[in-house]
Design a protein around this motif. Structure first.
Motif, PDB file in Angstrom:
ATOM      1  N   LEU A   1       0.830  -1.220   0.000  1.00 44.59           N
ATOM      2  CA  LEU A   1       0.000   0.000   0.000  1.00 44.59           C
ATOM      3  C   LEU A   1       0.858   1.262   0.000  1.00 44.59           C
ATOM      4  N   ALA A   2       1.911   1.254   0.811  1.00 53.15           N
ATOM      5  CA  ALA A   2       2.769   2.434   0.904  1.00 53.15           C
ATOM      6  C   ALA A   2       3.449   2.730  -0.431  1.00 53.15           C
ATOM      7  N   ARG A   3       3.883   1.686  -1.116  1.00 54.49           N
ATOM      8  CA  ARG A   3       4.497   1.895  -2.436  1.00 54.49           C
ATOM      9  C   ARG A   3       3.470   2.435  -3.430  1.00 54.49           C
ATOM     10  N   ARG A   4       2.273   1.886  -3.409  1.00 57.37           N
ATOM     11  CA  ARG A   4       1.229   2.358  -4.332  1.00 57.37           C
ATOM     12  C   ARG A   4       0.849   3.804  -4.074  1.00 57.37           C
ATOM     13  N   GLN A   5       0.803   4.172  -2.784  1.00 56.35           N
ATOM     14  CA  GLN A   5       0.379   5.522  -2.418  1.00 56.35           C
ATOM     15  C   GLN A   5       1.573   6.479  -2.285  1.00 56.35           C
ATOM     16  N   GLU A   6       2.769   5.954  -2.557  1.00 58.59           N
ATOM     17  CA  GLU A   6       4.009   6.730  -2.480  1.00 58.59           C
ATOM     18  C   GLU A   6       4.234   7.346  -1.100  1.00 58.59           C
ATOM     19  N   PHE A   7       3.976   6.542  -0.076  1.00 52.96           N
ATOM     20  CA  PHE A   7       4.277   6.927   1.303  1.00 52.96           C
ATOM     21  C   PHE A   7       5.628   6.330   1.657  1.00 52.96           C
ATOM     22  N   HIS A   8       6.677   7.070   1.350  1.00 52.44           N
ATOM     23  CA  HIS A   8       8.030   6.544   1.455  1.00 52.44           C
ATOM     24  C   HIS A   8       8.433   6.175   2.881  1.00 52.44           C
ATOM     25  N   LEU A   9       8.013   6.958   3.851  1.00 51.06           N
ATOM     26  CA  LEU A   9       8.370   6.631   5.240  1.00 51.06           C
ATOM     27  C   LEU A   9       7.745   5.312   5.678  1.00 51.06           C
ATOM     28  N   HIS A  10       6.492   5.074   5.269  1.00 47.81           N
ATOM     29  CA  HIS A  10       5.848   3.800   5.601  1.00 47.81           C
ATOM     30  C   HIS A  10       6.532   2.643   4.882  1.00 47.81           C
ATOM     31  N   SER A  11       6.964   2.885   3.640  1.00 46.30           N
ATOM     32  CA  SER A  11       7.680   1.838   2.897  1.00 46.30           C
ATOM     33  C   SER A  11       8.970   1.463   3.613  1.00 46.30           C
ATOM     34  N   GLU A  12       9.736   2.472   3.992  1.00 45.03           N
ATOM     35  CA  GLU A  12      11.015   2.230   4.670  1.00 45.03           C
ATOM     36  C   GLU A  12      10.799   1.519   6.008  1.00 45.03           C
ATOM     37  N   ARG A  13       9.780   1.942   6.716  1.00 40.86           N
ATOM     38  CA  ARG A  13       9.476   1.323   8.015  1.00 40.86           C
ATOM     39  C   ARG A  13       9.093  -0.147   7.838  1.00 40.86           C
ATOM     40  N   ALA A  14       8.245  -0.425   6.852  1.00 40.51           N
ATOM     41  CA  ALA A  14       7.830  -1.805   6.601  1.00 40.51           C
ATOM     42  C   ALA A  14       9.023  -2.662   6.190  1.00 40.51           C
ATOM     43  N   GLU A  15       9.872  -2.130   5.323  1.00 42.31           N
ATOM     44  CA  GLU A  15      11.063  -2.870   4.898  1.00 42.31           C
ATOM     45  C   GLU A  15      11.949  -3.215   6.086  1.00 42.31           C
ATOM     46  N   GLN A  16      12.133  -2.244   6.980  1.00 41.78           N
ATOM     47  CA  GLN A  16      12.984  -2.492   8.153  1.00 41.78           C
ATOM     48  C   GLN A  16      12.381  -3.560   9.068  1.00 41.78           C
ATOM     49  N   HIS A  17      11.096  -3.468   9.316  1.00 43.77           N
ATOM     50  CA  HIS A  17      10.447  -4.468  10.170  1.00 43.77           C
ATOM     51  C   HIS A  17      10.493  -5.851   9.529  1.00 43.77           C
ATOM     52  N   LEU A  18      10.308  -5.909   8.216  1.00 49.48           N
ATOM     53  CA  LEU A  18      10.386  -7.202   7.538  1.00 49.48           C
ATOM     54  C   LEU A  18      11.789  -7.796   7.670  1.00 49.48           C
ATOM     55  N   ARG A  19      12.812  -6.956   7.501  1.00 51.25           N
ATOM     56  CA  ARG A  19      14.189  -7.451   7.686  1.00 51.25           C
ATOM     57  C   ARG A  19      14.398  -7.948   9.113  1.00 51.25           C
ATOM     58  N   ASP A  20      13.858  -7.190  10.082  1.00 49.60           N
ATOM     59  CA  ASP A  20      13.974  -7.601  11.487  1.00 49.60           C
ATOM     60  C   ASP A  20      13.279  -8.939  11.738  1.00 49.60           C
ATOM     61  N   LEU A  21      12.256  -9.229  10.949  1.00 48.32           N
ATOM     62  CA  LEU A  21      11.517 -10.486  11.076  1.00 48.32           C
ATOM     63  C   LEU A  21      12.115 -11.600  10.211  1.00 48.32           C
ATOM     64  N   GLY A  22      13.236 -11.306   9.558  1.00 52.87           N
ATOM     65  CA  GLY A  22      13.917 -12.312   8.762  1.00 52.87           C
ATOM     66  C   GLY A  22      13.425 -12.436   7.338  1.00 52.87           C
TER      67      GLY A  22
END
Length: 131
Positions: free
Chosen positions: A99-120
């Protein structure tokens, strides 16, 4: 005479207040207002670390406003913080990322990417202009 006048005025003021309260209760809530009310309840429960209730109310909010990236993000945090919902957390963070990528919400994209990495989970990098 003065006492009676004050009592009548207080009684009338009370009746007006009750009438206004009854009128407000019967106002129809818009879908957006109800979504926000549920979001705020979810947020309150999250602040109290009552994760099951937070998850329930974020879910109710999303039923009314499924495109709300902030609500998806808070739902993902609730799943992640609860600790027993790894798969739900990953799935929800992936939804946030999409959703963040579609809506161009870059901060949400970065946050989601970081949490996903933290979750492996290594999130796929979207090519420029993909959305």
């Amino acid at each position: 005479d003065r006492v009676r006048s004050r009592r009548v005025r207080a009684f009338a003021t009370g009746l007006v207040g009750i009438g206004i309260a009854v009128w407000l209760v019967h106002l129809p809530l818009s879908r957006e207002n109800l979504a926000m009310a549920y979001y705020r309840l979810g947020d309150r429960f999250a602040r109290l670390e009552q994760w099951d209730a937070a998850i329930e109310y974020f879910g109710r909010s999303l039923n009314r406003d499924p495109g709300a990236v902030s609500t998806w993000s808070n739902l993902a945090l609730a799943f992640e913080t609860r600790g027993d919902s790894h798969q739900d957390a990953v799935h929800t963070w992936l939804r946030v990322l999409d959703l963040a990528r579609r809506q161009e919400f870059h901060l949400h994209s970065e946050r989601a990417e970081q949490h996903l990495r933290d979750l492996g989970v290594v999130p796929l990098v979207a090519p420029p202009g993909a959305h």
